[in-house]
Structure formats: C-alpha cells, structure tokens
Design a protein around this motif. Structure first.
Motif, PDB file in Angstrom:
ATOM      1  N   THR A  90     -21.181 -11.703  12.732  1.00  0.00           N
ATOM      2  CA  THR A  90     -21.065 -12.571  11.754  1.00  0.00           C
ATOM      3  C   THR A  90     -21.257 -11.952  10.299  1.00  0.00           C
ATOM      4  O   THR A  90     -22.347 -11.424  10.021  1.00  0.00           O
ATOM      5  N   LEU A  91     -20.302 -11.737   9.197  1.00  0.00           N
ATOM      6  CA  LEU A  91     -20.360 -11.214   8.241  1.00  0.00           C
ATOM      7  C   LEU A  91     -21.185 -11.913   7.345  1.00  0.00           C
ATOM      8  O   LEU A  91     -21.112 -13.099   7.173  1.00  0.00           O
ATOM      9  N   HIS A  92     -21.609 -11.247   6.117  1.00  0.00           N
ATOM     10  CA  HIS A  92     -22.270 -11.961   5.167  1.00  0.00           C
ATOM     11  C   HIS A  92     -22.207 -10.868   3.628  1.00  0.00           C
ATOM     12  O   HIS A  92     -21.809  -9.974   3.789  1.00  0.00           O
ATOM     13  N   PRO A  93     -22.724 -11.373   2.642  1.00  0.00           N
ATOM     14  CA  PRO A  93     -22.505 -10.542   1.359  1.00  0.00           C
ATOM     15  C   PRO A  93     -23.262  -9.391   1.478  1.00  0.00           C
ATOM     16  O   PRO A  93     -22.704  -8.459   0.763  1.00  0.00           O
ATOM     17  N   GLU A  94     -24.124  -8.963   2.228  1.00  0.00           N
ATOM     18  CA  GLU A  94     -24.879  -7.717   2.106  1.00  0.00           C
ATOM     19  C   GLU A  94     -24.288  -6.846   3.117  1.00  0.00           C
ATOM     20  O   GLU A  94     -24.736  -5.710   3.465  1.00  0.00           O
ATOM     21  N   TYR A  95     -23.516  -7.439   4.034  1.00  0.00           N
ATOM     22  CA  TYR A  95     -23.083  -6.505   5.380  1.00  0.00           C
ATOM     23  C   TYR A  95     -21.943  -5.267   4.583  1.00  0.00           C
ATOM     24  O   TYR A  95     -21.462  -5.742   3.833  1.00  0.00           O
ATOM     25  N   MET A 145     -15.422 -13.478   7.333  1.00  0.00           N
ATOM     26  CA  MET A 145     -15.232 -12.521   6.546  1.00  0.00           C
ATOM     27  C   MET A 145     -14.660 -12.592   5.371  1.00  0.00           C
ATOM     28  O   MET A 145     -15.202 -11.492   4.429  1.00  0.00           O
ATOM     29  N   SER A 146     -14.603 -13.725   4.830  1.00  0.00           N
ATOM     30  CA  SER A 146     -14.299 -13.954   3.426  1.00  0.00           C
ATOM     31  C   SER A 146     -15.646 -13.831   2.670  1.00  0.00           C
ATOM     32  O   SER A 146     -15.672 -13.814   1.508  1.00  0.00           O
ATOM     33  N   ARG A 147     -16.738 -13.912   3.387  1.00  0.00           N
ATOM     34  CA  ARG A 147     -18.057 -14.164   2.564  1.00  0.00           C
ATOM     35  C   ARG A 147     -18.545 -12.733   2.194  1.00  0.00           C
ATOM     36  O   ARG A 147     -19.588 -12.283   1.583  1.00  0.00           O
ATOM     37  N   SER A 148     -17.921 -11.717   2.736  1.00  0.00           N
ATOM     38  CA  SER A 148     -18.452 -10.275   2.476  1.00  0.00           C
ATOM     39  C   SER A 148     -17.594  -9.338   1.569  1.00  0.00           C
ATOM     40  O   SER A 148     -16.555 -10.123   1.120  1.00  0.00           O
ATOM     41  N   ASN A 149     -17.726  -8.455   1.025  1.00  0.00           N
ATOM     42  CA  ASN A 149     -17.061  -7.341   0.303  1.00  0.00           C
ATOM     43  C   ASN A 149     -16.277  -6.686   1.440  1.00  0.00           C
ATOM     44  O   ASN A 149     -16.730  -5.592   1.890  1.00  0.00           O
ATOM     45  N   VAL A 150     -15.207  -6.895   1.577  1.00  0.00           N
ATOM     46  CA  VAL A 150     -14.236  -6.457   2.756  1.00  0.00           C
ATOM     47  C   VAL A 150     -14.158  -4.937   2.478  1.00  0.00           C
ATOM     48  O   VAL A 150     -14.098  -4.067   3.479  1.00  0.00           O
ATOM     49  N   GLU A 206     -12.036   2.778  -2.573  1.00  0.00           N
ATOM     50  CA  GLU A 206     -10.681   2.622  -1.829  1.00  0.00           C
ATOM     51  C   GLU A 206      -9.469   1.640  -2.689  1.00  0.00           C
ATOM     52  O   GLU A 206      -8.386   1.738  -2.217  1.00  0.00           O
ATOM     53  N   ASP A 207     -10.063   0.786  -3.363  1.00  0.00           N
ATOM     54  CA  ASP A 207      -8.914  -0.126  -4.174  1.00  0.00           C
ATOM     55  C   ASP A 207      -7.975   0.870  -5.202  1.00  0.00           C
ATOM     56  O   ASP A 207      -7.256   0.058  -5.795  1.00  0.00           O
ATOM     57  N   LYS A 208      -8.499   1.859  -5.237  1.00  0.00           N
ATOM     58  CA  LYS A 208      -7.379   2.951  -6.188  1.00  0.00           C
ATOM     59  C   LYS A 208      -6.497   3.421  -5.428  1.00  0.00           C
ATOM     60  O   LYS A 208      -5.806   4.183  -6.132  1.00  0.00           O
ATOM     61  N   GLN A 209      -6.743   3.389  -4.164  1.00  0.00           N
ATOM     62  CA  GLN A 209      -5.489   3.947  -3.218  1.00  0.00           C
ATOM     63  C   GLN A 209      -4.244   3.163  -3.293  1.00  0.00           C
ATOM     64  O   GLN A 209      -4.222   2.136  -3.625  1.00  0.00           O
ATOM     65  N   ILE A 210      -3.168   3.571  -2.705  1.00  0.00           N
ATOM     66  CA  ILE A 210      -2.009   3.008  -2.752  1.00  0.00           C
ATOM     67  C   ILE A 210      -1.500   3.018  -1.255  1.00  0.00           C
ATOM     68  O   ILE A 210      -1.933   3.697  -0.294  1.00  0.00           O
ATOM     69  N   GLY A 211      -0.679   1.853  -1.079  1.00  0.00           N
ATOM     70  CA  GLY A 211      -0.221   1.858   0.413  1.00  0.00           C
ATOM     71  C   GLY A 211       1.302   2.233   0.388  1.00  0.00           C
ATOM     72  O   GLY A 211       1.964   2.760  -0.516  1.00  0.00           O
ATOM     73  N   PRO A 212       1.684   2.464   1.924  1.00  0.00           N
ATOM     74  CA  PRO A 212       3.023   3.087   1.997  1.00  0.00           C
ATOM     75  C   PRO A 212       4.107   2.460   1.339  1.00  0.00           C
ATOM     76  O   PRO A 212       5.212   3.094   1.354  1.00  0.00           O
ATOM     77  N   TYR A 213       4.090   1.241   1.098  1.00  0.00           N
ATOM     78  CA  TYR A 213       5.245   0.631   0.471  1.00  0.00           C
ATOM     79  C   TYR A 213       4.836   0.270  -1.202  1.00  0.00           C
ATOM     80  O   TYR A 213       5.634  -0.714  -1.635  1.00  0.00           O
ATOM     81  N   PHE A 214       4.132   1.014  -1.559  1.00  0.00           N
ATOM     82  CA  PHE A 214       3.748   1.084  -3.084  1.00  0.00           C
ATOM     83  C   PHE A 214       5.233   0.995  -3.808  1.00  0.00           C
ATOM     84  O   PHE A 214       5.539   0.281  -4.825  1.00  0.00           O
ATOM     85  N   ILE A 215       6.016   1.991  -3.523  1.00  0.00           N
ATOM     86  CA  ILE A 215       7.485   2.085  -3.602  1.00  0.00           C
ATOM     87  C   ILE A 215       8.309   1.942  -2.630  1.00  0.00           C
ATOM     88  O   ILE A 215       8.055   2.570  -1.620  1.00  0.00           O
ATOM     89  N   ASN A 216       9.455   1.005  -3.035  1.00  0.00           N
ATOM     90  CA  ASN A 216      10.416   0.859  -1.913  1.00  0.00           C
ATOM     91  C   ASN A 216      11.709   2.007  -1.942  1.00  0.00           C
ATOM     92  O   ASN A 216      12.336   1.661  -3.140  1.00  0.00           O
ATOM     93  N   PHE A 217      11.927   2.643  -1.100  1.00  0.00           N
ATOM     94  CA  PHE A 217      12.929   3.727  -1.103  1.00  0.00           C
ATOM     95  C   PHE A 217      14.385   3.261  -0.516  1.00  0.00           C
ATOM     96  O   PHE A 217      15.097   4.323  -0.424  1.00  0.00           O
TER      97      PHE A 217
END
Length: 314
Positions: A90-95, A145-150, A206-217
């Motif tokens: 069970t996750l919590h805010p400090e986990y 999960m929604s209670r934690s900093n994912v 990690e929130d500064k990273q980009i995903g594989p579909y940041f650009i659709n080619f």
C-alpha cells in the motif's frame, strides 16, 4: 479502450462513468509460455501486463484484482489467505524508490561488527520470485497509487515498464534524424540517450525526459502494404525535431540545468549562444556538447556509416 481488452472481467469497463471501476491496460502483450524444443524445462513467461484499476471506494476494484489474478494463472487465489506468487503493498505520500526497490540497512553481527546489507523492496522481491519461477505468473499489487509521488516511487523503472519504448525491433516511430550534416542517428537511440543524459548527467528529474512519441514521424497517416506506418524521410524528420523538440530542450532542460551544481551541459556553448543559433545550426553543425556526444558515442558513428553506405548506393 475496447471491451476486448478486458476479456471476461466482470466489470463495466466501457467509458469512464462516475461511480464505476475502470480498468486500463497499459500493455497488450499476452501471457504465454511454452516448452523449449526437446526439453522439459519451460521457458520463462514472456510479455506481461501493467493494469490499473481505479474508481471511487466500493466500486469493485479489489474484486476486479482478485478475478484478474484468478483468470491469469492462479485460479484458486484468495486475498485473505494470500499466495507466495502475489506481492502486495500500500503506497502513501512518503513511499519512495528505496522502499519499492530496496536500500542498504545496518546489521549488527554476533561479534558486534556493524555491516550494511541490502534490504530488498517489494519490487525486487517480486522480481526474484519471477526469476525463480520462470514458468509461473507473478503478481505485484500496488494499492493507493494516487496517494504517492509516482515519479519518486518508480524512478528509472518507468523506462523498463514502458515495454513499447524499449522493444525496438517493433518500434514503428523510429525515423532517422541528422544531428549534423551526414551525421545520422535513429530516433529511438537518440531519445533514450537523451533521457539518460538528462537524469544521470544533468541531474534533473525524470519529468524532464521525453517519450518515444514526443514527435510523431508518421507521414500523414500513410501505411504500407503490411499496414505499418510510413515514416517521413530523413530531411523531414530532422525538421520535425528542430521545430518541435529544440525549444523544449532549450527552455525546459538546458536552462533549468544551469541552476544545478552539475558542470555538464547539453549544448556546445562555444557555438550556441541563443536559441536562434541552435535553430539555425541544428542538422548542419554539431550543436551538442562533447559530454552528450560522448553519451551517443559509437551508436552515432555506426549509424553514420550506414548513412554513408546508403548515400554511396544512391
């Protein structure tokens, strides 16, 4: 989301209706295993599913999880009794990441000597169990999960759980781009190297990273005779990166990194003094720092040789 995605789960999964439990299947790989040719030892279970049950309290999330486990390998599973193949937390805010994966903890030996030993977290314990039982399904249930900093909980594990981003043989958004004249690289190699550099070298979250579909080619929705997306050519792909990625890297990555205590930089300060310089020179001159070019390393050189070979053929 299609009803087929959830099979026979006795849950109303069509639409995000108030007061209903909704199941999101993050990965469509199926649970399968088979015996190796001529051997009695079964192969490891491949694929896997990341499943999220969410809804208001009392809408059947716990029941849905129990039924899902019963339908996927443990038909007699009872959450009140438990099962060695099912891990629950069970996750919590400090986990955080150390709780999930593990951490070093002091241990006092009989002679009074203090040593530090790894205390595995629930993710590591579940992974160990899966390795020890390659022919069985192992389940890890993470509640609240929604209670934690994912981001703090999963850290770099996000990239491992995002299977579509790392099974490159089937990655359909993998255009070739030019980071300098005749200096080409696959988009998949570039964005993953970039993500690693952002966290490991620039020290950003990690929130500064980009995903594989940041650009659709994909080329205006075109598909080939096999139904696979048709990608834009190298010149167009490079222009898409220039127009859609560079400003993000300049404003949200490079400038933010200036406020850290890390000496490494993403761009070459000797060549790039403003965004206009970066925009004009990208694709023609090497605009990235030596540190990031080293991160790309042999991967770029290898792709460059392939590009030269293609040019010679043409």
């Amino acid at each position: 989301m299609r009803k087929d995605d959830v099979g026979d789960l006795p849950i109303d999964c069509i639409g995000m209706l108030k007061g209903k439990t909704v199941t999101t299947l993050v990965d469509e790989d199926s649970f399968e295993f088979s015996s190796q040719t001529g051997q009695d030892i079964p192969k490891a279970v491949t694929g896997g599913k990341n499943v999220i049950f969410y809804g208001a309290p009392g809408t059947g999330k716990s029941y849905g999880i129990k039924y899902f486990i019963r339908e996927n390998g443990l038909p007699d599973y009872d959450p009140k009794v438990g099962n060695p193949l099912v891990f629950r937390v069970t996750l919590h805010p400090e986990y955080d990441y150390s709780d999930l994966v593990g951490q070093l903890r002091p241990s006092v030996k009989e002679n009074g000597r203090v040593t530090y030993e790894l205390a595995p977290g629930v993710f590591t314990s579940a992974l160990k169990k899966a390795v020890e039982n390659p022919d069985k399904h192992v389940f890890l249930i993470m509640e609240e999960m929604s209670r934690s900093n994912v981001a703090a909980v999963f850290g770099d594990l996000f990239q491992l759980l995002d299977r579509d981003a790392i099974d490159l043989a089937h990655f359909t958004n993998n255009a070739k781009i030019e980071i300098a004249t005749n200096y080409s690289i696959d988009w998949a190699v570039f964005y993953q190297s970039l993500n690693h550099f952002i966290v490991a070298d620039l020290g950003l979250a990690e929130d500064k990273q980009i995903g594989p579909y940041f650009i659709n080619f994909q080329d205006e929705g075109k598909v080939d005779e096999n139904g696979q997306p048709v990608l834009v050519d190298r010149k167009q792909a490079t222009e898409l990166v220039r127009d859609k990625l560079l400003q993000y890297l300049w404003e949200d990555v490079a400038k933010v990194a200036q406020n850290t205590f890390v000496d490494k930089k993403l761009f070459d300060d000797q060549k790039i003094s403003c965004f206009a310089d970066l925009y004009d020179k990208f694709g023609h001159e090497q605009v990235f720092s030596k540190e990031f070019v080293d991160e790309l390393g042999i991967k770029v050189a290898k792709v460059k040789k392939e590009a030269d070979f293609e040019h010679a053929e043409n």
